[in-house]
Structure formats: C-alpha cells, structure tokens
Design an enzyme around this catalytic site. Sequence first.
Site, PDB file in Angstrom:
ATOM      1  CE  LYS A 258      -3.288   2.319   2.923  1.00 14.62           C
ATOM      2  NZ  LYS A 258      -4.054   2.498   4.014  1.00 14.62           N
ATOM      3  CG  ASP A 263      -5.461   8.060   4.531  1.00 11.40           C
ATOM      4  OD1 ASP A 263      -6.086   8.607   4.174  1.00 11.40           O
ATOM      5  OD2 ASP A 263      -5.794   7.063   5.556  1.00 11.40           O
ATOM      6  CE  LYS A 270      -6.583   8.713   8.193  1.00  8.48           C
ATOM      7  NZ  LYS A 270      -7.216   7.620   8.764  1.00  8.48           N
ATOM      8  CG  ASP A 281      -1.886   5.212   4.980  1.00  7.60           C
ATOM      9  OD1 ASP A 281      -1.712   4.148   5.675  1.00  7.60           O
ATOM     10  OD2 ASP A 281      -2.842   5.516   4.561  1.00  7.60           O
ATOM     11  CG  ASP A 340      -9.945   7.456   6.720  1.00  6.43           C
ATOM     12  OD1 ASP A 340      -8.863   7.569   6.079  1.00  6.43           O
ATOM     13  OD2 ASP A 340      -9.971   7.727   8.012  1.00  6.43           O
ATOM     14  CD  GLU A 342      -6.540   5.192   2.498  1.00 12.50           C
ATOM     15  OE1 GLU A 342      -7.695   5.442   3.359  1.00 12.50           O
ATOM     16  OE2 GLU A 342      -5.520   4.924   3.137  1.00 12.50           O
ATOM     17  NE  ARG A 344     -10.954  -1.010   3.579  1.00 15.00           N
ATOM     18  CZ  ARG A 344     -11.651  -1.233   4.624  1.00 15.00           C
ATOM     19  NH1 ARG A 344     -12.857  -1.740   4.753  1.00 15.00           N
ATOM     20  NH2 ARG A 344     -11.055  -0.833   5.924  1.00 15.00           N
TER      21      ARG A 344
HETATM   22  N1  BES Z   1      -4.184   4.533   7.206  1.00 15.96           N
HETATM   23  C1  BES Z   1      -5.537   4.104   7.697  1.00 15.96           C
HETATM   24  C2  BES Z   1      -5.280   3.021   8.866  1.00 15.96           C
HETATM   25  C3  BES Z   1      -4.334   3.439   9.973  1.00 15.96           C
HETATM   26  C4  BES Z   1      -4.865   4.158  11.185  1.00 15.96           C
HETATM   27  C5  BES Z   1      -3.029   3.164  10.046  1.00 15.96           C
HETATM   28  C6  BES Z   1      -4.221   4.590  12.080  1.00 15.96           C
HETATM   29  C7  BES Z   1      -2.284   3.570  11.157  1.00 15.96           C
HETATM   30  C8  BES Z   1      -2.889   4.117  12.322  1.00 15.96           C
HETATM   31  C9  BES Z   1      -6.589   3.653   6.848  1.00 15.96           C
HETATM   32  O1  BES Z   1      -6.577   4.306   5.662  1.00 15.96           O
HETATM   33  C10 BES Z   1      -7.940   4.307   7.545  1.00 15.96           C
HETATM   34  O2  BES Z   1      -8.125   5.256   7.736  1.00 15.96           O
HETATM   35  N2  BES Z   1      -8.676   3.197   7.732  1.00 15.96           N
HETATM   36  C11 BES Z   1      -9.963   3.289   8.571  1.00 15.96           C
HETATM   37  C12 BES Z   1     -10.766   2.625   8.039  1.00 15.96           C
HETATM   38  C13 BES Z   1     -12.355   2.797   8.640  1.00 15.96           C
HETATM   39  C14 BES Z   1     -12.807   4.013   7.717  1.00 15.96           C
HETATM   40  C15 BES Z   1     -12.970   1.757   8.140  1.00 15.96           C
HETATM   41  C16 BES Z   1      -9.666   3.334  10.037  1.00 15.96           C
HETATM   42  O3  BES Z   1      -8.866   2.455  10.334  1.00 15.96           O
HETATM   43  O4  BES Z   1      -9.927   4.230  10.896  1.00 15.96           O
HETATM   44 ZN    ZN Z   2      -4.664   4.745   4.697  1.00 13.80          ZN
HETATM   45 MN    MN Z   3      -7.704   5.973   5.570  1.00 18.88          MN
END
Ligand code: BES
Ligand code: ZN
Ligand code: MN
Length: 486
Positions: A258, A263, A270, A281, A340, A342, A344
Amino acid sequence: MDFRQQSVALDALDSLACDALLVIVAGDKAPGGLDSATQRALDDAVAHGEFEFKRGKTVYLHRPQGLKAARLVFAACGAATPKSVKAAFASGLGALKGGGSKHVAVALAGVTDVGGAHAEALVAAASDASYVYRHTKPSAPAAGALAKVTLLSDKAAAKAVTQGLARGNAIAAGVTLARELGNRPGNHCTPRYLGEQAKKLGREFGLKVEVMDRKAIEKLGMGSFLAVAQGSAEPPRFIVAQYHGAPKTQAPVVLVGKGITFDTGGISIKPSAEMDEMKFDMGGAASVLGTLRAVAELKPKLNLVVLVPTTENMPGGRAIKPGDVVTSLSGQTIEILNTDAEGRLILCDALTYAERFKPACVVDVATLTGACVIALGHHHSGLFSADDKLAGDLLAASAAALDPCWRMPLDEEYEEALKSNFADMGNVGGRAGGAITAAMFLRKFTAKYRWAHLDIAGTAWKSGTAKGATGRPVPLLTHFVLSQAA
Ligand code: BES
Ligand code: ZN
Ligand code: MN
C-alpha cells in the site's frame, strides 16, 4: 556499517585490538573459558555488585587492566537465544553510546551454539542503533562513530556466522531503505518519488522496473485505484518491479504494498490531531521495496514481483464522495461508504493485476486499519490468510526474523458486513472486527491464487518521542521470500 566475522577464541580476548570489546554473557553464572584478564574484570564487577547474570544488566569498564581494548562492556542476556542476544547487544551498544568507539568487537560467552541466527540478530541491532534520520534535518547528529563491528566466533561456527551476517546486512539495508522512505514527509515522498526510488533500485541491482502514470493506469482500467487518486493534484503511480533469480517459466512470489503517501481520509476527513503520522501510510510500499532490495542483494533462486499502487488520499473538488460507486479492474463494483477506507481501494486493483503473473502466491502488506492497532497493539503485525500452508510459512518466517506477526480469522461469516444495496460490495463493514472485514474485502479480489495479507498499521512506525518508521516487516518478508526458494 561494516559487520564481519573474525575467528578469535574466548581465551584470547585480551589480545584483541579494538576500540571496545562487548562481551554478551548468557546463563545465570560466570561462563567459563575466558582469558584471565577478562575473567578478572568480570569477577571484580560481580563481586562489587556492578554486574549480575540477569537479562538487561550491563557494566562499562574503562581501560580494563590487561586488555588491549580501550573499553570493555559486559551485557547479560539470560537465555542464549538470538532474541535475547540481540537485546543484550542493543543495551551493550547503549552503554558505549557517545564514547567514540569506531570498532566494536562482540564476543558471545556461555552461548554453545553460536550460529547464523545470532549473527543476523546482531547485525539488526547494530543497524538499528546507528540509523539517524537526517534528510530534512541535516542538523541531527550524524550516526555515531560506530563504523565497524566484528563478531568473534570459533572456526567451527565461522561459515554459519558469515552467512548469517550476509543475510543480516542485506535485511538491514532493506530495513534502512524502508525507514528512510517512511520518514520522509509527504511533500518529499510523493508517488512520483517512490517511482523514482524503484527505478533507482532497478538500475543498482539490474531489475526490470516499470512505473506507470495516470494515463497508463486508466488504460489498464483500475477504476478503484483511480477513484482514490482523483482527489489529489499529485499524480499517482503504479510500480511493477521484477527480480529474476530463476527461469522465467517459474511462478513468482508477488508482494503488493500500500503506497498512500499521505492519508487525510479524503472527504471522510480525519481529525487533525496526529494526522502528520499519515505520511507513514506508504509503509507497505516501503517494506516491499526494502524487501526487494534485500532479495536482490542475496540473489536467491526464485522470481519475485513487487507491485505498488501509490497515490495521496485528499479531499478536493474532484475527490470521491461517500456513496459514489466505482468499477474495479476485476469488474466488481464498489460503493465507497467511507473515503478513509482508501487502502483497500487501491490494493484491490493491484491484486487483480497480480493475476497476470500466474503467481505461486501473493502477499499484500498495508497500514490498513486502526482496528488492527486496537486488536494487536504495536508488537504483532496482523496476518490474514485462508491458506494454512502459506500462513504457516509466514509465521515461521516471522519467528526466524524476530519480526512478530499473529494470525487473525478470515471466516466467510465476516463477509456479510460488506453487503451493499447499490454495488457488489461496500468498502467498509462497520466498527466490529474492522481489521477482519478489511481483509475480507481484499479477499474478494484474490480467488485466482494463494494469498495472504499483513496489516502493519501498528508495527510500521512508532509514535511518541521515538516517532519514526520501523522498517517492519522487511525482516519477515525477506525470510519468507528466501523460504520460498528452497
Ligand atoms: N491508513 C489508515 C489506517 C491507520 C489508522 C493506520 C491508524 C495506522 C494508524 C486507513 O486508511 C484508514 O483510515 N482506515 C480506517 C478504516 C475505516 C474507515 C473503516 C480506520 O482504520 O479508521
Ligand atoms: Zn490509509
Ligand atoms: Mn484512510
């Protein structure tokens, strides 16, 4: 750093010329076999309560009597395992920090089976201790004086130790590359920059590297990846890098990383606290490129393909909106309920692209979910696979590399959460089991090959005062790739 083996017996440490001699002591009592001067120094430290045969204890002795070395450190490790030897070496180096030692010699006392795994662990600790991020902070103190480390072992162990050092050195270079890429801020480490770095690796190691721009990605039909990229002014890239160590007819291992270089969350933006950390990220991308570097240096007899979809995730006038439906490269439609989620969306198209290599197996690596951090904290990466053999190989590689991961469930029942009334699937499943539903989403694109997913959201970087990229899971991945050559 130069890390080598030298054949020196424990009873000849006193005559060794080096800036510092670091003796790692295993077991709960004085090990036998040391030369009399070193033995005397150890006995004296113990007699005066300066040192104990307990894991974590160290003692520093300046100008020890009867030794050629200017400094002597004893570090107790308890068990003689690579893991505890590594920790003791790190504390021993800590005791020498700032002292200006250029050449450190390491001896293992009370360790009967010194081998490649010990050697590899020691290189990892030395490399960790000497890494300093300076690219955008040139005022940071340059890496300490430490330039040369020699691991002392007897002749019988020399071959295994030398091999372990070679593996350790290659992995350390891969880890350092991954840390450096991760630490560079989002305005430096852009998708274009990652593409250039991949090209550079290609030139250095004679690899075939293709970097596709937005037009080429459009031509491929990666509608889901492009949907994430459309909100950003910074153009996306799709990196395809290939290492050939076996005949082209042999099915390759494919790694997918990834590469979100920043992000923001997009329209599902966020909170601003700690948003700076979202420059990491692209940790998955950094780790697969670091692994490629390590593998290219070690030259195992197999083929490896590395795929990196890379873009920013930004809000903007052209950005995707919650409720938008996009068509992925696989033909499956996706309702984007949360912009968010993104990672996947860019990975699914790269996973479909992987089919064209008729892979032996595919492993994707991603800082995918905050839920994985809640589940496993910062110690274990999350491992997801429906293939027991593949999961077993990854767990074994993880143990050998001292780079922990933990297998998580992936039962069909979790798929329910991704149902959508407006597309073949939604891109989120709700809070419950968030790391698992994210993996289930990816699974829908991997029916044609053996597949595993590593969620490294908790392990790719550290927060707090030691904020920065860890370079994980380059050690795990390198061990895994090497294991597939056998
Ligand atoms: N890059 C983030 C995941 C992340 C969060 C990595 C905190 C490290 C620390 C990812 O893109 C994301 O934002 N995931 C969301 C998914 C949700 C919207 C289903 C998350 O984990 O909040
Ligand atoms: Zn992310
Ligand atoms: Mn994200």
